[in-house]
Design a protein around this motif. Structure first.
Motif, mmCIF file in Angstrom:
data_model
loop_
_atom_site.group_PDB
_atom_site.id
_atom_site.type_symbol
_atom_site.label_atom_id
_atom_site.label_comp_id
_atom_site.label_asym_id
_atom_site.label_seq_id
_atom_site.Cartn_x
_atom_site.Cartn_y
_atom_site.Cartn_z
ATOM 1 N N MET A 39 2.285 -3.182 -2.778
ATOM 2 C CA MET A 39 0.902 -2.881 -2.422
ATOM 3 C C MET A 39 0.820 -1.471 -1.855
ATOM 4 O O MET A 39 1.804 -0.931 -1.349
ATOM 5 N N THR A 40 -0.370 -0.891 -1.926
ATOM 6 C CA THR A 40 -0.590 0.437 -1.363
ATOM 7 C C THR A 40 -0.790 0.337 0.147
ATOM 8 O O THR A 40 -0.972 -0.752 0.700
ATOM 9 N N TYR A 41 -0.779 1.492 0.796
ATOM 10 C CA TYR A 41 -1.046 1.540 2.234
ATOM 11 C C TYR A 41 -2.398 0.918 2.542
ATOM 12 O O TYR A 41 -2.543 0.145 3.498
ATOM 13 N N GLN A 42 -3.409 1.238 1.724
ATOM 14 C CA GLN A 42 -4.753 0.699 1.945
ATOM 15 C C GLN A 42 -4.772 -0.821 1.784
ATOM 16 O O GLN A 42 -5.444 -1.530 2.540
ATOM 17 N N GLU A 43 -4.042 -1.325 0.794
ATOM 18 C CA GLU A 43 -3.993 -2.775 0.575
ATOM 19 C C GLU A 43 -3.272 -3.484 1.719
ATOM 20 O O GLU A 43 -3.677 -4.574 2.139
ATOM 21 N N TYR A 44 -2.211 -2.869 2.228
ATOM 22 C CA TYR A 44 -1.524 -3.439 3.385
ATOM 23 C C TYR A 44 -2.452 -3.480 4.597
ATOM 24 O O TYR A 44 -2.466 -4.447 5.360
ATOM 25 N N GLU A 74 4.614 4.051 8.062
ATOM 26 C CA GLU A 74 3.309 3.487 7.711
ATOM 27 C C GLU A 74 3.230 2.005 8.054
ATOM 28 O O GLU A 74 2.216 1.524 8.570
ATOM 29 N N SER A 79 -12.108 -1.088 -7.582
ATOM 30 C CA SER A 79 -11.147 -0.058 -7.983
ATOM 31 C C SER A 79 -11.714 1.348 -7.850
ATOM 32 O O SER A 79 -11.222 2.290 -8.471
ATOM 33 N N HIS A 114 -9.591 -0.581 -2.370
ATOM 34 C CA HIS A 114 -8.781 -1.705 -1.875
ATOM 35 C C HIS A 114 -8.478 -1.605 -0.380
ATOM 36 O O HIS A 114 -7.536 -2.240 0.101
ATOM 37 N N ASP A 115 -9.277 -0.853 0.337
ATOM 38 C CA ASP A 115 -9.056 -0.668 1.769
ATOM 39 C C ASP A 115 -9.979 -1.586 2.565
ATOM 40 O O ASP A 115 -10.867 -2.253 2.012
#
Length: 232
Positions: A33-38, A92, A169, A215-216
């Motif tokens: 997952m991306t930072y934003q998704e996390y 992060e 997206s 996705h944030d």
């Protein structure tokens, strides 16, 4: 992660002391997952009001087993398990998992109310037209395809925890109406951003809007100047 959140939300009304929903352990820091998704993942799990437990991956299941009796008998809450190896955290991941203001949302068990989805909307390009999980649509409802979400839950001191979750997206603006939050339209509210650690609005009235990255999730505390809310 999103499907689990949706299913957990469906049963929010039944959660509380004596029987909490279990959204399963966190995947923050495990890759994929991306930072934003996390950040969105941690925000929504915190808002779901589950107990925070940290443990290295190699010990996580034994720790959960050892703590089970304590968790069930004292907190009656599902454990918010950090599922990555805490011995090898990236900067992060540590930033997300150590956000004291977000953790404080999670620890507010005294009211015994799980945060839940209160509003779902969509704009062009932010609607899930095709869904491979028809059974989930039946379980959760048509809001599953509306990708701009507002979640909220009451806190002590007549405050509200409010999450703006962009599952689209592309970058989108999300607006929370006072009606959706259970606030009277004329109530003035201050808004604190828990990821930026600062006040972003001092006198919001009737609604509040913010741009949210792909996705944030933006997580806020709304503090009304006059007590009047009905989100339960």
């Amino acid at each position: 992660m999103t499907t689990i959140a949706d299913l957990n939300d469906k049963w929010a009304a039944y959660a509380g002391p004596g029987g909490w929903n279990d959204p399963d352990m966190l995947e923050v820091g495990n890759g994929g997952m991306t930072y934003q998704e996390y950040r969105a993942h941690f925000s929504i799990w915190a808002l779901a009001k589950v107990l925070l437990i940290l443990a290295p991956t190699s010990y996580i299941f034994s720790l959960a087993f050892i703590c089970a009796e304590f968790v069930i008998s004292r907190y009656q809450s599902a454990p918010l398990l950090i599922g990555c190896d805490v011995r090898n955290l990236t900067a992060e991941t540590l930033e997300i998992l150590s956000n004291a203001e977000v953790i404080a949302i999670n620890q507010g068990h005294s009211l015994g109310v799980q945060g839940r989805k209160v509003q779902a909307s969509d704009v062009d390009g932010c609607r899930q037209v095709h869904c491979s999980c028809a059974s989930d649509v039946d379980l959760i409802g048509l809001d599953l395809i509306r990708l701009l979400r507002v979640w909220a839950g009451p806190l002590s001191g007549n405050r509200l925890a409010v999450a703006f979750w962009n599952r689209c997206s592309k970058v989108a603006t999300i607006t929370a109406s006072w009606e959706a939050l259970g606030l009277e339209s004329g109530i003035r509210v201050s808004v604190r951003d828990l990821w930026q650690h600062k006040l972003v609005a001092e006198d919001a009235v009737s609604s509040f809007s913010a741009g949210v990255d792909i996705h944030d999730c933006q997580l806020y505390i709304f503090t009304p100047f006059t007590v009047s809310r009905s989100v339960e």
